[in-house]
Design a protein around this motif. Structure first.
Motif, PDB file in Angstrom:
ATOM      1  N   ASN A 199     -12.694  54.314 105.814  1.00 18.72           N
ATOM      2  CA  ASN A 199     -13.820  53.781 105.065  1.00 18.72           C
ATOM      3  C   ASN A 199     -14.913  54.846 105.058  1.00 18.72           C
ATOM      4  O   ASN A 199     -15.291  55.336 106.123  1.00 18.72           O
ATOM      5  N   GLY A 251     -18.593  47.605 104.822  1.00 17.80           N
ATOM      6  CA  GLY A 251     -17.272  47.137 105.239  1.00 17.80           C
ATOM      7  C   GLY A 251     -16.708  47.889 106.423  1.00 17.80           C
ATOM      8  O   GLY A 251     -15.570  47.646 106.834  1.00 17.80           O
ATOM      9  N   VAL A 270     -17.337  48.643 100.562  1.00 15.92           N
ATOM     10  CA  VAL A 270     -17.713  47.279 100.189  1.00 15.92           C
ATOM     11  C   VAL A 270     -19.191  47.258  99.822  1.00 15.92           C
ATOM     12  O   VAL A 270     -20.072  47.335 100.689  1.00 15.92           O
ATOM     13  N   ILE A 291      -8.991  43.814 100.329  1.00 21.91           N
ATOM     14  CA  ILE A 291      -9.862  44.989 100.291  1.00 21.91           C
ATOM     15  C   ILE A 291      -9.152  46.191 100.914  1.00 21.91           C
ATOM     16  O   ILE A 291      -9.223  47.318 100.392  1.00 21.91           O
ATOM     17  N   HIS A 324     -16.161  39.788  97.813  1.00 25.85           N
ATOM     18  CA  HIS A 324     -17.006  40.974  97.897  1.00 25.85           C
ATOM     19  C   HIS A 324     -16.788  41.814  96.647  1.00 25.85           C
ATOM     20  O   HIS A 324     -15.742  41.726  95.984  1.00 25.85           O
ATOM     21  N   PRO A 367     -11.873  52.247 100.565  1.00 26.43           N
ATOM     22  CA  PRO A 367     -12.704  51.241  99.909  1.00 26.43           C
ATOM     23  C   PRO A 367     -14.093  51.185 100.525  1.00 26.43           C
ATOM     24  O   PRO A 367     -14.241  51.270 101.755  1.00 26.43           O
ATOM     25  N   TRP A 416     -10.247  40.366 103.263  1.00 25.20           N
ATOM     26  CA  TRP A 416     -10.262  41.707 103.843  1.00 25.20           C
ATOM     27  C   TRP A 416      -8.899  42.368 103.753  1.00 25.20           C
ATOM     28  O   TRP A 416      -8.810  43.605 103.623  1.00 25.20           O
ATOM     29  N   ILE A 436     -16.346  45.736  95.574  1.00 23.96           N
ATOM     30  CA  ILE A 436     -15.863  46.915  96.295  1.00 23.96           C
ATOM     31  C   ILE A 436     -15.682  48.083  95.341  1.00 23.96           C
ATOM     32  O   ILE A 436     -15.215  47.912  94.210  1.00 23.96           O
TER      33      ILE A 436
END
Length: 275
Positions: free
Chosen positions: A269, A258, A251, A140, A240, A249, A137, A242
């Motif tokens: 997000n 995400g 996911v 990400i 993941h 981002p 994470w 993405i």
């Protein structure tokens, strides 16, 4: 278009809808497989579940037959880092099982991995799983439009180094994903000298850190697939797929895109993918 690497596949908003459809199939089947991981279960049973669930959704496997891989899911137990071939060996209480699985829907690919404890595991192993997933994470969260590819690996490495004396596996990493399962660019799980390409909206990447409780070196068995840690240290693997968007981002292989985890990290997000 100027300045973009010709090897990078940039998706249109409608393309991202196809990527999301594939990602949701991967997420759904991962959830079914997770429920089946218990003492006495086997990798071959999980592979049968994956095949059944793919067929039920009208999807196909991007693992089965890939360079000769004989299964729909990689099942990697304990000191197997990645690419384990499912067999009939029963899982034991205290084991950890990594499931790496992908699907193709209407020509678009999804890919994700998770490492699951079998019953109760030791404290050090439990921390390994938490820290590897947190590293995913962190990577990400670094996927903002305008950032450089190197920032993903830097974020992964910084998180891992802040948590303990883990080995960061360097031979394997993430990748671009879209109309093929593996595309450019290769995504390192550590900081590199090269900045790499700029991340732009429509670029889709699979980020997948692999860390061990010991040294990072690995070797491959005679089956040409199963990768184990050289010192026998147990390993974790999380992944993941993405999409980079203007809003942050997204996911593709997480049911909520995400949103929950990225919110905890203070990262914007998008609620939905752009249309």
């Amino acid at each position: 278009m100027r300045g973009r690497s010709p090897a990078l596949e940039i998706k249109s908003p409608s393309d991202l809808g196809g990527m999301r459809a594939a990602g949701l199939v991967v997420a759904e089947i991962h959830a079914v497989m997770r429920e089946a991981v218990r003492p006495g279960a086997t990798g071959r049973e999980l592979d049968a579940i994956a095949r059944r669930e793919l067929a039920a959704r009208g999807a196909t496997s991007n693992f089965l037959g890939y360079h000769g891989f004989p299964a729909t899911v990689c099942v990697s137990v304990n000191d197997v880092v990645v690419h384990g071939i499912p067999d009939d060996t029963p899982f034991q209480e205290g084991d950890i099982v990594s499931l790496d699985f992908g699907a193709v829907v209407d020509g678009w690919h999804g890919d994700a991995a998770v490492t699951i404890p079998v019953g109760e595991v030791s404290e050090s192993v439990a921390r390994l799983l938490v820290d590897c997933e947190d590293a995913l994470w962190a990577g990400i969260a670094a996927m903002r439009a305008g950032a450089r590819l190197r920032e993903i690996g830097t974020a992964v490495e910084q998180l891992v180094r802040s948590r303990g004396e883990y080995g960061i596996v360097e031979e394997y990493g993430g990748h671009g994903i879209g109309t093929a399962m593996h595309q450019d660019p290769h995504v390192m799980n550590y900081r590199t000298r090269q900045r790499g390409p700029k991340l732009e909206p429509g670029l889709c990447l699979a980020v997948e850190p692999m860390i061990t409780l010991g040294q990072p070196q690995t070797y491959t068995l005679s089956d040409r697939w199963t990768v184990k840690s050289t010192d026998g240290a147990w390993a974790a693997h999380f992944e993941h797929s993405i999409a980079v968007t203007d809003g942050g981002p997204f996911v593709l292989t997480a049911p909520d895109g995400g949103a929950a985890r990225l919110s905890e990290l203070g990262v914007p997000n998008p609620v939905t993918l752009p249309r």
